[in-house]
Design an enzyme around this catalytic site. Sequence first.
Site, mmCIF file in Angstrom:
data_model
loop_
_atom_site.group_PDB
_atom_site.id
_atom_site.type_symbol
_atom_site.label_atom_id
_atom_site.label_comp_id
_atom_site.label_asym_id
_atom_site.label_seq_id
_atom_site.Cartn_x
_atom_site.Cartn_y
_atom_site.Cartn_z
ATOM 1 N N HIS A 179 0.823 -1.192 -0.041
ATOM 2 C CA HIS A 179 0.079 -0.076 0.043
ATOM 3 C C HIS A 179 0.882 1.387 0.050
ATOM 4 O O HIS A 179 0.232 2.447 0.016
ATOM 5 C CB HIS A 179 -0.930 0.044 0.908
ATOM 6 N N ASP A 215 0.105 -7.616 1.617
ATOM 7 C CA ASP A 215 0.514 -6.457 1.629
ATOM 8 C C ASP A 215 1.937 -6.361 1.605
ATOM 9 O O ASP A 215 2.799 -5.827 2.429
ATOM 10 C CB ASP A 215 -0.063 -5.555 2.705
ATOM 11 N N SER A 243 4.663 2.227 7.892
ATOM 12 C CA SER A 243 4.474 0.958 6.821
ATOM 13 C C SER A 243 5.591 0.588 6.094
ATOM 14 O O SER A 243 6.231 1.494 5.440
ATOM 15 C CB SER A 243 3.216 1.447 5.994
#
Length: 262
Positions: A68, A112, A197
């Site tokens: 992402h 992810d 992230s």
Amino acid sequence: MHPLLLLLALLLPVGAETEKIIGGHEAKPHSRPYMAFVQFLDKDNKKDSKKRCGGVLVHKDFVLTAAHCWGSSIKVTLGAHNIKEQEKTQQVIPVRRAIPHPDYSPKNYSNDIMLLLVRRPPCSSCPPGSRLPGQVCSVAGWGRISMDTLATTLQEVSLEVQTDWECRSIFRDYYIGATHICVGDPKKMKTGFKGDSGGPLVCNNMVQGIFSYGKNDGTPPGVFMKVSHFLPWIKRTIKVGPAETLSPNQHPHPQGLIVTLL
């Protein structure tokens, strides 16, 4: 060392809103030379918005991060501690190709994980990663240190691996034990959040996870992609990546791939 042997040495098998180091402290400058600072433009918003993630250098040509964290104009900075200063150690490298996992789903953040093909940066100290609940591991990043403040220097925190049940009870069907690792004691206000992230979960000097998502309020636990599950894909991709023989059809980059959780 052969690139694939190096990767295997780095990555050993292990048994919503995203990103931020909460409850951590500033890392010793340049103590984590494998850390990568990832910046990109998120075009899902009406106005282009610059976003940040973390990543880990797993090969001289590849940085591993979260899927992402995909966008336009992706750049990777290696050798950074204070990202607001022009440190002599910093090396800003344009990304030649972003390769998200082909089965990544922005709906539930499954798979992810993403590889970034970069322009041959040096890899003098790439770290190698345990898995049992109770194992204490470390996470680092340039994410938020409060709800309104982004870090300028690399932050780090020690977190404890939890049982799958702990995350499954919170995230329900989003959490998949085969591909996820549950990290962070719910009783301690320490976790990753916005801006972190893609950063690595390092256990016993081995990379075991890539930060994916957590709770909206920034409390633990958080969910990491289990790197060992994706080793076959990582090895295949690194094998063909530098030759740049992949076509857009093999690794599509749909406009809707990025989610606004950064």
